[in-house]
Scaffold this active site. Structure first.
Site, PDB file in Angstrom:
ATOM      1  N   GLY A  53      12.285  10.654 -15.228  1.00  0.00           N
ATOM      2  CA  GLY A  53      11.819   9.399 -14.651  1.00  0.00           C
ATOM      3  C   GLY A  53      10.319   9.279 -14.675  1.00  0.00           C
ATOM      4  CB  ALA A  54       7.707   9.462 -13.081  1.00  0.00           C
ATOM      5  CG  HIS A  67       8.972  11.438  -6.392  1.00  0.00           C
ATOM      6  ND1 HIS A  67      10.108  11.881  -5.767  1.00  0.00           N
ATOM      7  CD2 HIS A  67       8.550  12.476  -7.147  1.00  0.00           C
ATOM      8  CE1 HIS A  67      10.359  13.130  -6.116  1.00  0.00           C
ATOM      9  NE2 HIS A  67       9.428  13.513  -6.967  1.00  0.00           N
ATOM     10  CD  GLU A  68       6.425  11.329 -10.326  1.00  0.00           C
ATOM     11  OE1 GLU A  68       7.661  11.273 -10.262  1.00  0.00           O
ATOM     12  OE2 GLU A  68       5.805  12.406 -10.444  1.00  0.00           O
ATOM     13  CG  HIS A  73       5.008  15.393  -6.955  1.00  0.00           C
ATOM     14  ND1 HIS A  73       5.464  16.558  -6.384  1.00  0.00           N
ATOM     15  CD2 HIS A  73       6.087  14.820  -7.545  1.00  0.00           C
ATOM     16  CE1 HIS A  73       6.767  16.677  -6.622  1.00  0.00           C
ATOM     17  NE2 HIS A  73       7.168  15.638  -7.317  1.00  0.00           N
ATOM     18  CD  GLU A 111       9.973  17.574  -7.987  1.00  0.00           C
ATOM     19  OE1 GLU A 111      10.085  16.421  -7.527  1.00  0.00           O
ATOM     20  OE2 GLU A 111       9.182  17.863  -8.901  1.00  0.00           O
TER      21      GLU A 111
END
Length: 1011
Positions: free
Chosen positions: A394-395, A430-431, A434, A453
């Site tokens: 996804g990424a 989400h990214e 991170h 994650e």
């Protein structure tokens, strides 16, 4: 990474069942339950975000709607040219020195075994997958030149290192690289003299050894200089080739990177483990017509030869190799600044840059949120988000240069769906999470991947609920937990923190347990401690371990000293059995029960007057005679009753306990809001009381509580704790349900039942069950408008219900869709359809050959990821075997339909009652090529294995699956997903044998009343 490979939203319950074409949703190792994870883009894995997964949307995915899941329960090698250094030391002496200084403990242990042999048959001085710890990289200087014409690249890597003990051997990673020179400079300066190093290669461990003529001095800086070359990878990892087609039909080439987890070694020799953090100075050589971007801002560009420019990027912060990134392309960009002065840019191919605005705005807002929430400024001056035309997952969270599948980043205001907007927002969230969890603070080794994650998945919901409240993402969180439980209920599951060594094992843990379960147990802990106390603990963790690596216990130790807020750990002492004593909070002991053992507890509730007897046991699917595991959890129980909607809390540490209520109650509901990672069984008349509540005044409890009751009831059927009749009785209340999550959960449980029947050739009961399902939801279907009006939840509900109705051939829906498709076709595809009903329209249109061919012609010219995914799903529904076989071949070939879409297409056809034998045969015949393209152990491979096999429910198919995978030996037989699908097929067989006749009788008794 983003929600693991995100395979695009699978066909919905609707499509799946109507024409049997199950669509691709993320490969869930559960068989019979319909997968509702958000697969917005017919794709899969940061998990959303790698993510995924993710996938975020809780809707029944079109793919699974198409097919559902069965009920049940993870290039050619370039030869290395080694140039011998001109060294006079004898080989015998150098070998002896290596033995004494490099691997003494290891060699002693292996004294009775054969030493590893390098590719030239010389002894290789290291015999472990993990690198030795006594050589530490400090800084890398990389110069890389990608030739997009010859599809090759060359480079020079200079690595400043130090040694912590005497050694003359330097072991590091290199994979598929041809090394032409290796030398060593004493000191960190460029003017020091170089001494040649002998190079040994050991491909089985993707390692090289550099042999120095004399031992390195402890503590003194040295610089390794390596010249090398390689081919741009034809897979989706390493430094790989990607292509796209312009509006005019020209095919253009770019080169991009995907290094997580173990592929940086495919782009430059390096110490490719997360604990070997270092800084990086990167220089990229390119043609003037191209653009290069990397983790850091561009400092300057220098012309080094005619037609050759070298871009110099700023020095990075200290980080792991898997976060390095660079792209050579002709992308265009749009940019904005955050309040703190960070430049945020979105890069995409020129024809699609007009679809970048939504993600850009979301990224700015989310980055500002995280800076405030974590109380730690984003440490770089820029954050780029790049949409890559070919992308497996996804990424990916590369520091300062996050990369995405186009469907995970680009939003077409005219054609993208509501679920696409939700998915893009969650993936970006989400990214960016991170950048703190994973990048700033990194797990020491991949066994604790969940620290990256699980946190990023959890923070998606924390952040987006604040930055984009209109999306109401908190409503969808518990769906992540249901998805994780489907995997975690199998014997083949693994603890959240689990040992891994080789690259295939590492890739396998990018799964539901690391992502979704990790997120769910963090949410449970936050609910237990209170939001403020939890936030205080994670901020302390991030501040203490910035630019460092951590283990599981470091997080719990950071949580240990937090002060509980008013909502944290509230214990109602009057409820507790007399032997209960409230003790000091021990977060580490409590959370170790959730991270160091697999599975989750089943909580059984037995009410005796005011006494509530509580018992915990391990919930696991399998044969009735399976041995007990003896696992015990510290379970933060919550409950409400008919007399009080105030949430009561109790930490269950023992196998059994008793709570004493102040007065008797009509009903009691545990696991309020599904905040706990456990399911609940109510003995005696407990389920009858809750079923009566739902049928009477279902709004007395929240929609998430209603959905969790649906889930728990059918999961209890699987282990024989509840009869299928009682679970179906409970589902009847759905006739009056209007909220998205209970409806989707009902579809997730009911659709896979008739999909299993489709494989058993029991047409009469199958037809009755399909009629029952449409009758159950007919009133809600009839209320839907064919528009894009309403909230995100209302729009997603509309999309899935109309799709279900159309594929189930509910005539009012089919007639409406046929009219829309006819007008769309007459306008040559230029008519603007409501985006939320487009998939239903396409699904109906694809049922005749002319409509199918027209859809494919429009697919070739479409610039909308959403529209292309919808067309792909519709094409997979046909019962024309020739067209299905052609789709498999074309998507695997990767010309018009990109190979990144192949796993989704294979799964969709694998769910099609006509196509599933084709998909299973294609997987077997092309296994070696699939592993080469997608990598052994990857989520893509899991997705394809599960998608083609986990709805099998006959013993003949079970033996077929066992025979094929056992024949693969080291090329697949050991994969966890193989064990998952075998367990799932066995569960399907047990489930159907036990419940089919009961369903048939129940339908006969209920159909007249309901319909």
């Amino acid at each position: 990474m983003s929600a693991r490979p995100h395979y695009r939203a699978s066909p919905s319950p609707a499509t799946a069942s109507a024409w049997g074409a199950p669509a691709p949703a993320q490969a869930r190792p559960r068989a019979l339950r319909f997968c509702v994870q958000l697969r917005l883009h017919f794709h899969f894995r940061s998990r959303v975000a790698k993510a995924g997964s993710s996938g975020v949307v809780p809707e029944p995915q079109p793919a699974d709607l198409l097919c559902g899941e069965a009920r049940g329960s993870s290039s050619k090698m370039i030869s290395l040219s080694i140039k011998r250094p001109l060294v006079t030391m004898s080989f015998l002496l150098s070998s002896l020195l290596m033995l004494l200084t490099v691997a003494t403990p290891s060699w002693c242990q292996r004294s009775e075994t054969t030493s590893p042999k390098a590719s030239n048959r010389a002894p290789f001085p290291w015999n472990k997958m993990r690198l030795p710890e006594h050589i530490t990289p400090v800084h890398y200087d990389l110069v890389i030149h990608a030739n997009l014409t010859t599809l090759t690249f060359g480079g020079t890597t200079e690595i400043e290192i130090t040694a912590s003990k005497l050694t003359s051997t330097i072991v590091l990673h290199s994979h598929h690289l041809q090394i032409s020179k290796a030398a060593l400079r004493k000191g960190a300066g460029e003017r020091q003299s170089e001494e040649p190093l002998r190079v040994l290669e050991y491909p089985p461990q993707e390692q090289i050894a550099l042999l120095a003529p004399e031992p390195l001095v402890v503590g003194l800086p040295y610089t390794i200089v390596i010249d090398y070359a390689g081919n741009l990878s034809e897979s989706f990892h390493g430094f790989y080739k990607s292509t796209y087609r312009t509006k005019e039909g020209e095919v253009r080439i770019l080169a991009s990177t995907q290094f997580e987890p173990t592929a940086a070694r495919m782009a430059f020799p390096c110490f490719d483990e997360p604990a070997f953090k270092a800084s990086f100075s990167i220089k990229i050589r390119r043609e003037p017509r191209h653009l290069a971007i990397s983790n850091m801002p561009l400092v300057k560009s220098v012309t080094v030869a005619e037609g050759l420019v070298e871009d110099h990027f700023d020095v990075t912060v200290k980080m792991s190799t898997y976060l390095v990134a660079f792209i050579v392309s002709d992308f265009k960009s749009v940019s904005k600044m955050t309040k703190s002065g960070v430049k945020v840019s979105v890069y995409a191919v020129p024809d699609k840059i007009n679809q970048a605005d939504y993600a850009l705005d979301a990224a700015v807002t989310l980055l500002e949120f995280y800076e405030d929430y974590f109380s730690i400024p984003y440490p770089l001056s820029k954050q780029d988000l790049a949409a890559i035309p070919d992308f497996q997952s996804g990424a990916m969270e590369n520091w300062g240069l996050t990369t995405y599948r186009e469907s995970s980043l680009l939003f077409d205001a005219e054609k993208s769906s509501a679920s696409s907007k939700l998915g893009i927002t969650m993936t970006v969230s989400h990214e960016l999470a991170h950048q703190w969890f994973g990048n700033l603070v990194t797990m020491e080794w991949w066994n604790d991947l969940w620290l990256n994650e699980g946190f990023a998945k959890f923070m998606e919901f924390v952040s987006v609920s604040v930055t984009h409240p209109e999306l109401k993402v908190e409503d969808y969180f518990f769906d992540k937990c249901f998805n994780a439980m489907e995997v975690d209920a199998l014997n083949s599951s693994h603890p959240v923190s689990t040992p891994v060594e080789n690259p295939a094992q590492i890739r396998e843990i990018f799964d539901e347990v690391s992502y979704e379960k990790g997120a769910c147990i963090l949410n449970m802990l936050r609910d237990y401690l209170g939001a403020d106390a939890f936030k205080s603990g994670i901020v302390k963790y991030l501040q203490k371990y910035s630019y460092k690596n951590t283990k599981n216990e470091d997080l719990w130790n950071s949580m240990a000293s937090v002060k509980l807020g008013p909502s944290g750990s509230r214990i109602c002492l009057f409820l507790i059995h007399q032997h209960w004593r409230q003790e000091g909070l021990d977060v580490k002991t409590m959370m170790n029960t959730w991270t160091l053992q697999k599975g989750f507890p089943l909580i059984t509730i037995t009410v005796r007057g005011r006494n509530v007897h509580v018992k915990q046991e391990h919930y696991v699917k399998g044969p009735d005679d399976a041995p007990e595991t003896g696992y015990l959890w510290h379970v933060p129980l919550t409950f409400i009753t008919s007399n009080s909607d105030s949430v009561q809390r109790f930490l269950l540490k023992t196998r059994t306990d008793v709570l004493i209520l102040p007065e008797e109650v009509e009903w009691i509901k545990f696991n309020v809001g599904m905040n706990g990672y456990y399911i609940v069984h109510y003995e005696d008349d407990g389920w009858d009381s809750l079923t009566g509540l739902l049928k009477g005044t279902h709004t007395a409890i929240s929609s998430s509580d209603r959905a969790s009751l649906i889930n728990s009831a059918f999961q209890l059927v699987s282990i024989g704790k509840l009869s299928i009749e009682k679970a179906l009785d409970l589902s009847l209340y759905l006739k009056h349900e209007t909220e998205i999550m209970p409806v989707f959960q009902g579809l997730n449980e009911l659709i896979p039942m008739y999909q299993l029947m489709e494989k058993r050739d029991v047409n009469e009961v199958e037809t009755q069950f399909k009629a029952f399902l449409i009758g159950l939801l007919r009133d809600l279907i009839d209320k839907q408008t064919w528009t894009d009006e309403g909230s995100i939840s209302e729009r997603m509900l509309r999309s899935q219900l109309l799709l279900l109705a159309c594929v189930r051939k509910y005539q009012p829906c089919v007639q409406k869709a046929e009219g829309y498709f006819r007008r769309w076709q007459e306008a040559n595809g230029n008519l603007s359809l409501p985006s939320d009903v487009t998939l239903a329209v396409f699904a109906v249109g694809a049922q005749n050959p002319e409509g199918w061919d027209f859809l494919y012609s429009k697919y070739q010219s479409s610039l909308s990821s959403t529209e292309k995914n919808q067309i792909e799903l519709a094409l997979c529904i046909t019962h024309n075997k020739e067209k299905l076989q052609w789709l498999l071949e074309q998507s695997f070939k990767g010309d018009t339909i990109k190979t990144q879409e192949f796993p989704s297409i294979l799964r969709a056809i694998g769910r099609n009652p006509v196509g599933y034998p084709l998909a299973w045969q294609f997987l077997r015949e092309n296994w070696n090529k699939l592993v080469q393209k997608f990598e052994l152990g990857s989520d893509s491979i899991t997705y394809m294995v599960m998608g083609t096999t986990n709805q099998f429910s006959t013993r003949a198919r079970l033996e077929e699956v066992k025979e094929f995978f056992s024949s693969l030996k080291e090329n697949g037989s050991q994969l966890r997903c193989v064990q998952e699908t075998i367990e799932t097929i066995e569960e399907n067989i047990r489930w159907m044998d036990k419940n089919f006749d009961k369903i048939r009788v129940w339908l006969q008794n209920e159909k007249l009343e309901l319909l």
